[in-house]
Design an enzyme around this catalytic site. Structure first.
Site, PDB file in Angstrom:
ATOM      1  N   HIS A 243       6.001  -9.503  25.420  1.00  0.00           N
ATOM      2  CA  HIS A 243       6.009  -9.475  23.960  1.00  0.00           C
ATOM      3  C   HIS A 243       4.870 -10.338  23.452  1.00  0.00           C
ATOM      4  O   HIS A 243       4.546 -11.353  24.066  1.00  0.00           O
ATOM      5  CB  HIS A 243       7.350 -10.010  23.428  1.00  0.00           C
ATOM      6  CG  HIS A 243       7.608  -9.652  21.993  1.00  0.00           C
ATOM      7  ND1 HIS A 243       7.083 -10.367  20.955  1.00  0.00           N
ATOM      8  CD2 HIS A 243       8.323  -8.639  21.438  1.00  0.00           C
ATOM      9  CE1 HIS A 243       7.470  -9.806  19.812  1.00  0.00           C
ATOM     10  NE2 HIS A 243       8.225  -8.756  20.074  1.00  0.00           N
ATOM     11  N   GLU A 298      13.849  -4.568  23.902  1.00  0.00           N
ATOM     12  CA  GLU A 298      14.031  -3.132  24.143  1.00  0.00           C
ATOM     13  C   GLU A 298      14.847  -2.848  25.404  1.00  0.00           C
ATOM     14  O   GLU A 298      15.435  -1.790  25.536  1.00  0.00           O
ATOM     15  CB  GLU A 298      12.667  -2.441  24.293  1.00  0.00           C
ATOM     16  CG  GLU A 298      11.680  -2.716  23.196  1.00  0.00           C
ATOM     17  CD  GLU A 298      12.020  -2.016  21.902  1.00  0.00           C
ATOM     18  OE1 GLU A 298      13.208  -1.684  21.703  1.00  0.00           O
ATOM     19  OE2 GLU A 298      11.111  -1.812  21.107  1.00  0.00           O
TER      20      GLU A 298
HETATM   21  N1  COA Z   1       4.179  -4.865  32.497  1.00  0.00           N
HETATM   22  C1  COA Z   1       3.053  -5.115  33.202  1.00  0.00           C
HETATM   23  N2  COA Z   1       2.039  -5.864  32.752  1.00  0.00           N
HETATM   24  C2  COA Z   1       2.170  -6.396  31.516  1.00  0.00           C
HETATM   25  C3  COA Z   1       3.325  -6.198  30.727  1.00  0.00           C
HETATM   26  C4  COA Z   1       4.346  -5.386  31.267  1.00  0.00           C
HETATM   27  N3  COA Z   1       5.455  -5.121  30.582  1.00  0.00           N
HETATM   28  N4  COA Z   1       3.172  -6.842  29.555  1.00  0.00           N
HETATM   29  C5  COA Z   1       1.966  -7.429  29.594  1.00  0.00           C
HETATM   30  N5  COA Z   1       1.362  -7.157  30.771  1.00  0.00           N
HETATM   31  C6  COA Z   1       0.043  -7.579  31.203  1.00  0.00           C
HETATM   32  C7  COA Z   1      -1.015  -6.594  30.680  1.00  0.00           C
HETATM   33  O1  COA Z   1      -1.240  -5.529  31.576  1.00  0.00           O
HETATM   34  C8  COA Z   1      -2.240  -7.482  30.552  1.00  0.00           C
HETATM   35  O2  COA Z   1      -2.836  -7.652  31.818  1.00  0.00           O
HETATM   36  P1  COA Z   1      -4.444  -7.747  31.936  1.00  0.00           P
HETATM   37  O3  COA Z   1      -4.809  -8.995  31.178  1.00  0.00           O
HETATM   38  O4  COA Z   1      -4.659  -7.824  33.415  1.00  0.00           O
HETATM   39  O5  COA Z   1      -4.988  -6.504  31.297  1.00  0.00           O
HETATM   40  C9  COA Z   1      -1.641  -8.821  30.155  1.00  0.00           C
HETATM   41  O6  COA Z   1      -0.272  -8.822  30.601  1.00  0.00           O
HETATM   42  C10 COA Z   1      -1.685  -9.027  28.644  1.00  0.00           C
HETATM   43  O7  COA Z   1      -1.250  -7.854  27.979  1.00  0.00           O
HETATM   44  P2  COA Z   1      -1.497  -7.616  26.412  1.00  0.00           P
HETATM   45  O8  COA Z   1      -1.135  -6.202  26.079  1.00  0.00           O
HETATM   46  O9  COA Z   1      -2.835  -8.119  25.974  1.00  0.00           O
HETATM   47  O10 COA Z   1      -0.469  -8.664  25.847  1.00  0.00           O
HETATM   48  P3  COA Z   1       0.339  -8.554  24.539  1.00  0.00           P
HETATM   49  O11 COA Z   1       0.728  -9.908  24.143  1.00  0.00           O
HETATM   50  O12 COA Z   1      -0.359  -7.771  23.507  1.00  0.00           O
HETATM   51  O13 COA Z   1       1.601  -7.715  25.103  1.00  0.00           O
HETATM   52  C11 COA Z   1       3.118  -5.933  24.780  1.00  0.00           C
HETATM   53  C12 COA Z   1       2.664  -7.337  24.357  1.00  0.00           C
HETATM   54  C13 COA Z   1       4.501  -5.665  24.191  1.00  0.00           C
HETATM   55  C14 COA Z   1       2.128  -4.909  24.227  1.00  0.00           C
HETATM   56  C15 COA Z   1       3.157  -5.803  26.329  1.00  0.00           C
HETATM   57  O14 COA Z   1       3.920  -6.869  26.885  1.00  0.00           O
HETATM   58  C16 COA Z   1       3.684  -4.452  26.823  1.00  0.00           C
HETATM   59  O15 COA Z   1       2.916  -3.487  26.847  1.00  0.00           O
HETATM   60  N6  COA Z   1       5.004  -4.375  27.223  1.00  0.00           N
HETATM   61  C17 COA Z   1       5.575  -3.131  27.683  1.00  0.00           C
HETATM   62  C18 COA Z   1       5.991  -2.268  26.507  1.00  0.00           C
HETATM   63  C19 COA Z   1       7.229  -2.798  25.800  1.00  0.00           C
HETATM   64  O16 COA Z   1       8.218  -3.167  26.404  1.00  0.00           O
HETATM   65  N7  COA Z   1       7.129  -2.781  24.457  1.00  0.00           N
HETATM   66  C20 COA Z   1       8.192  -3.227  23.599  1.00  0.00           C
HETATM   67  C21 COA Z   1       7.842  -4.540  22.942  1.00  0.00           C
HETATM   68  S1  COA Z   1       9.212  -5.212  22.049  1.00  0.00           S
END
Ligand code: COA
Length: 355
Positions: A243, A298
């Site tokens: 998150h 979620e």
């Molecule tokens: N599974 C695998 N890797 C993950 C991850 C997950 N659920 N969440 C984050 N990461 C990794 C990313 O791949 C990224 O790696 P990298 O730096 O090697 O590219 C790193 O962590 C940072 O990700 P980023 O998208 O920049 O972080 P964020 O703070 O924006 O992430 C989310 C937030 C929600 C977008 C992300 O955690 C995610 O995609 N989760 C899965 C989808 C989900 O459950 N969404 C519902 C949210 S309530």
């Protein structure tokens, strides 16, 4: 330049406070457990809307406003239902919200969702819509409009706990979208439609369906580690984890798990899900050491909504049903206290020859 606006303060709000590092979630000065146990969805809406959508709001007044809104929304079904019934559910709900009149009051806008989603789900099974019972809570009447029967109190309570838990969460992407729209003085109905569109992506509200797909694909406890390792090696994200704000444990995930446990024998595949959760957290720690990735809301949303009998393509629309009260509160707050939101972009394209 901060491409994800991470940590950027773009609004002042009295609505919810989220401190992801310390595990804090407050709604107008009330903690999560208290809001779930003592206010419920209608009471939480009253707290959020107080001073924005009227004065002296309480649980009973919101329940009756939502009830009247559902009756009005039911009468409007012939305007859009035929055109929407053959679309995928998420798209059909977009049409349902697009049919809400600009001048609608907040309760009328929010009420379009339970009525619209229930009518759409029934219509694809070939069943006619069930008229709302305006005396019930949103959770109980939504389940009733789906099945045609009054739901078991435990199911209505579990859904009410879910709706309350996800009603608002600071400046989420969809909430920001709603505030941007409201900041142009567009209608509240337009702000909610925009919020809904932002919610439908898998990085925001679209994750709970894929959480169940993941549990299905893993199949049984013996397959957990191999499945997780393969997905992570392929660079895939594990749905239900991570998150932007909740870097520590998200208290909402625990609240939903507790609500699920209160369902007793009807609580679905919680044991298997807990095993997947444990192994996934360990795998993520190995894959991304130093980056805190925790279970998000979620994960248990998926299990709870499955346990109360909802199909997985309804999960995001039902999240929208809950969050619409938050979008409306933020849109009203933006209209009352904010200015036009209009950031700037750094131009990195080519210059004209003459320049
Ligand atoms: N599974 C695998 N890797 C993950 C991850 C997950 N659920 N969440 C984050 N990461 C990794 C990313 O791949 C990224 O790696 P990298 O730096 O090697 O590219 C790193 O962590 C940072 O990700 P980023 O998208 O920049 O972080 P964020 O703070 O924006 O992430 C989310 C937030 C929600 C977008 C992300 O955690 C995610 O995609 N989760 C899965 C989808 C989900 O459950 N969404 C519902 C949210 S309530």
């Amino acid at each position: 330049m901060n491409s994800g606006l991470e940590g950027v303060i773009a609004a002042e709000t009295v609505l919810t406070h989220v401190d992801g590092a310390r595990g804090i979630w407050w709604l107008r000065g009330h903690g999560l457990a208290e809001v779930i146990a003592e206010h419920g969805y209608e009471g939480a809406t009253a707290l959020l809307w107080q001073g924005f959508a009227g004065e002296g709001l309480d649980r009973a007044r919101i329940q009756s406003a939502f009830g009247a809104g559902r009756v009005a929304a039911f009468a409007r079904l012939p305007l859009w239902l035929d055109a929407a019934r053959r679309l995928p559910l998420a798209e059909a709900v977009r049409l349902a919200l697009a049919a809400v009149a600009d001048e609608s009051a907040p309760a009328g806008i929010a009420a379009a969702l339970p009525v619209g989603i229930a009518a759409l789900l029934r219509s694809r099974a070939g069943d006619p819509p069930v008229a709302p019972d305006p005396t019930l809570t949103t959770a109980a009447d939504f389940l009733r409009m789906l099945s045609g029967d009054r739901p078991a109190p435990a199911s209505a309570a579990a859904l009410d706990a879910y709706l309350t838990t996800v009603i608002d969460n600071g400046l989420a992407a969809s909430t920001f979208a709603a505030r941007v729209i409201a900041s142009t003085r567009a209608s509240l109905a337009a702000a909610v439609l925009g919020g809904y569109c932002a919610l439908t992506g898998p990085l925001h509200g679209g994750a709970p369906g894929p959480v169940l797909d993941m549990l299905d694909e893993i199949g049984d406890a013996a397959g957990i580690d191999a499945w997780l390792e393969q997905k992570l090696a392929e660079g895939e994200r594990l749905m239900g984890f991570g998150h932007r704000v909740w870097r520590g444990r998200d208290p909402r995930a625990d609240a939903l798990k507790a609500a699920l446990e209160r369902l007793g024998p009807d609580r679905g595949r919680i044991g298997f899900a807990e095993a997947v959760e444990r192994r996934a957290l360990a795998a993520l720690q190995r894959k991304k050491p130093g980056r805190p990735i925790e279970t998000n809301v979620e994960f248990y949303t998926a299990l709870l909504l499955e346990a109360v009998g909802l199909p997985r393509d309804a999960f995001t629309p039902v999240f929208a049903l809950a969050r619409s009260a938050g979008w409306l509160a933020h849109a009203l707050e933006q209209q009352k206290t904010g200015r036009l939101i209009r950031p700037a972009a750094a131009y990195i394209g080519p210059k004209p020859q003459a320049a």
